[in-house]
Scaffold this motif. Structure first.
Motif, short mmCIF file in Angstrom:
data_model
loop_
_atom_site.label_atom_id
_atom_site.label_comp_id
_atom_site.label_asym_id
_atom_site.label_seq_id
_atom_site.Cartn_x
_atom_site.Cartn_y
_atom_site.Cartn_z
N CYS A 79 -5.03 -1.53 4.31
CA CYS A 79 -5.74 -1.56 3.03
C CYS A 79 -5.20 -2.66 2.12
O CYS A 79 -3.99 -2.80 1.97
CB CYS A 79 -5.57 -0.19 2.38
N GLY A 112 -5.59 -2.57 -1.02
CA GLY A 112 -5.22 -1.92 -2.28
C GLY A 112 -3.80 -1.39 -2.27
O GLY A 112 -3.03 -1.63 -3.21
N CYS A 113 -3.41 -0.68 -1.22
CA CYS A 113 -2.10 -0.01 -1.21
C CYS A 113 -1.24 -0.36 -0.01
O CYS A 113 -0.09 0.06 0.05
CB CYS A 113 -2.30 1.50 -1.30
N CYS A 130 -10.24 3.97 1.98
CA CYS A 130 -8.84 4.28 2.24
C CYS A 130 -8.56 5.72 1.81
O CYS A 130 -8.88 6.09 0.68
CB CYS A 130 -7.95 3.31 1.46
N SER A 137 -5.75 6.94 1.13
CA SER A 137 -4.62 6.98 0.19
C SER A 137 -5.02 6.58 -1.22
O SER A 137 -4.64 7.23 -2.18
CB SER A 137 -3.50 6.06 0.68
N CYS A 138 -5.80 5.48 -1.36
CA CYS A 138 -6.08 4.96 -2.70
C CYS A 138 -7.57 4.83 -2.99
O CYS A 138 -7.94 4.39 -4.07
CB CYS A 138 -5.37 3.63 -2.91
ZN ZN Z 1 -5.36 2.04 0.13
#
Ligand code: ZN
Length: 87
Positions: free
Chosen positions: A29, A31-32, A54, A56-57
């Motif tokens: 990802c 993002g994270c 994702c 997670s985020c």
């Molecule tokens: Zn992420």
């Protein structure tokens, strides 16, 4: 209106584009930085197409739409794809 499904739900449309099983591909990802197999992500299917997010985020990793006789693939949320070549 959108339906949340698991990553395997994206396998069908991605199989139409990629010559390998995308549910087994690992995506990192943007993002994270988390890496997940596509099959373990969250997938949203709605009228405009499919969005792989994702877990997670919630960054949109892959967006796929089919319109005007083409697939439209937006992968800006993926930093790295890891594609296994083992049988
Ligand atoms: Zn992420």
């Amino acid at each position: 209106m959108e339906n949340k499904l698991d990553g395997n739900a994206a396998g069908g449309v991605l199989q139409a584009i990629f010559p390998f099983d995308m549910t087994l591909v690992q995506a990192t990802c943007t993002g994270c930085g988390t890496t997940n197999v596509i099959g373990a992500t969250a997938v949203y299917i709605h009228g405009m197409g499919t969005v792989v997010r994702c877990p997670s985020c919630d960054t949109a990793l892959i967006r796929v739409a089919r319109a005007k006789g083409r697939y439209w693939l937006d992968m800006r949320g993926v930093r790295v794809l890891q594609i296994s070549v083992e049988a």
